[in-house]
Design a protein around this motif. Structure first.
Motif, mmCIF file in Angstrom:
data_model
loop_
_atom_site.group_PDB
_atom_site.id
_atom_site.type_symbol
_atom_site.label_atom_id
_atom_site.label_comp_id
_atom_site.label_asym_id
_atom_site.label_seq_id
_atom_site.Cartn_x
_atom_site.Cartn_y
_atom_site.Cartn_z
ATOM 1 N N TRP A 1 44.233 48.659 31.315
ATOM 2 C CA TRP A 1 44.998 48.926 32.531
ATOM 3 C C TRP A 1 44.895 47.740 33.489
ATOM 4 N N ALA A 2 43.677 47.242 33.699
ATOM 5 C CA ALA A 2 43.478 46.128 34.631
ATOM 6 C C ALA A 2 44.146 44.854 34.128
ATOM 7 N N ASN A 3 44.054 44.581 32.833
ATOM 8 C CA ASN A 3 44.715 43.386 32.282
ATOM 9 C C ASN A 3 46.212 43.428 32.524
ATOM 10 N N CYS A 4 46.815 44.544 32.185
ATOM 11 C CA CYS A 4 48.268 44.667 32.285
ATOM 12 C C CYS A 4 48.727 44.695 33.753
ATOM 13 N N TRP B 1 40.317 40.261 49.948
ATOM 14 C CA TRP B 1 40.544 40.816 48.617
ATOM 15 C C TRP B 1 40.408 42.329 48.684
ATOM 16 N N MET B 2 41.456 43.039 48.249
ATOM 17 C CA MET B 2 41.447 44.498 48.242
ATOM 18 C C MET B 2 41.310 45.021 46.819
ATOM 19 N N HIS B 3 40.521 46.072 46.693
ATOM 20 C CA HIS B 3 40.305 46.753 45.418
ATOM 21 C C HIS B 3 41.565 47.560 45.084
ATOM 22 N N VAL B 4 42.117 47.338 43.893
ATOM 23 C CA VAL B 4 43.300 48.080 43.437
ATOM 24 C C VAL B 4 43.009 48.555 42.016
ATOM 25 N N ASP B 5 42.879 49.865 41.850
ATOM 26 C CA ASP B 5 42.538 50.423 40.542
ATOM 27 C C ASP B 5 43.733 51.194 40.010
ATOM 28 N N ALA B 6 44.426 50.596 39.051
ATOM 29 C CA ALA B 6 45.626 51.225 38.504
ATOM 30 C C ALA B 6 45.297 52.504 37.741
ATOM 31 N N SER B 7 44.156 52.559 37.069
ATOM 32 C CA SER B 7 43.820 53.748 36.300
ATOM 33 C C SER B 7 43.498 54.942 37.202
ATOM 34 N N GLU B 8 43.109 54.674 38.426
ATOM 35 C CA GLU B 8 42.823 55.745 39.379
ATOM 36 C C GLU B 8 43.883 55.839 40.482
ATOM 37 N N GLN B 9 44.874 54.964 40.430
ATOM 38 C CA GLN B 9 45.925 54.862 41.438
ATOM 39 C C GLN B 9 45.325 54.786 42.838
ATOM 40 N N SER B 10 44.336 53.895 42.997
ATOM 41 C CA SER B 10 43.678 53.772 44.297
ATOM 42 C C SER B 10 43.832 52.352 44.837
ATOM 43 N N LEU B 11 43.967 52.292 46.136
ATOM 44 C CA LEU B 11 44.064 51.023 46.839
ATOM 45 C C LEU B 11 42.990 50.994 47.901
ATOM 46 N N ASP B 12 42.067 50.031 47.755
ATOM 47 C CA ASP B 12 40.980 49.807 48.699
ATOM 48 C C ASP B 12 40.116 51.041 48.864
#
Length: 137
Positions: A91-94, A126-137
């Motif tokens: 997820w992070a790579n893509c 730099w903000m944390h963006v986790d696509a697998s959890e659909q979370s931003l910061d």
């Protein structure tokens, strides 16, 4: 290009809900379910696996019909755009590749628990963006 949290939120929603899929266990090709799939080890990478930077190949067997399925852990975004499946590292790579292509200053990050995510430079940090959890910061 002005970057905004709202654009990233919309991209996260699309990526998680419409584009990429999480994979715990693959589907059995005969039984069409993942419930009976059991991990039994790793397989040897093929030339295609190596071409797309998959050095770890998980092997699964169906408890009922004994069918076997390989799950290459691809690291190459081009292959991930094709498969659209994986766990946090895929997820992070893509997602990071998409962000970079869209012009967002981005980088892939991971921790010692084997979780990976994207960081995007927004609002002077730099903000944390986790696509697998659909979370931003």
């Amino acid at each position: 290009m002005p970057y905004s949290k709202e654009q990233i939120k919309a991209l996260l929603k699309w990526f998680r809900n419409d584009f990429f899929k999480w994979m715990d266990r693959p589907l059995c090709p005969n039984c069409n379910t993942s419930d009976k799939m059991e991990r039994w080890g790793d397989a040897t990478p093929t030339n295609e696996d190596r071409d797309f930077n998959a050095t770890k190949i998980e092997s699964y067997t169906c408890k009922d019909c004994k069918a076997t399925v390989r799950f290459p852990r691809y690291n190459h975004p081009v292959k991930l755009f094709e498969t659209q499946v994986g766990r946090s590292s895929e997820w992070a790579n893509c997602f990071t590749a998409i962000c970079v292509a869209l012009g967002y200053p981005s980088r892939k990050t991971f921790d010692w628990t084997d979780h990976a995510w994207t960081e995007i430079y927004l609002e002077d940090r730099w903000m944390h963006v986790d696509a697998s959890e659909q979370s931003l910061d």
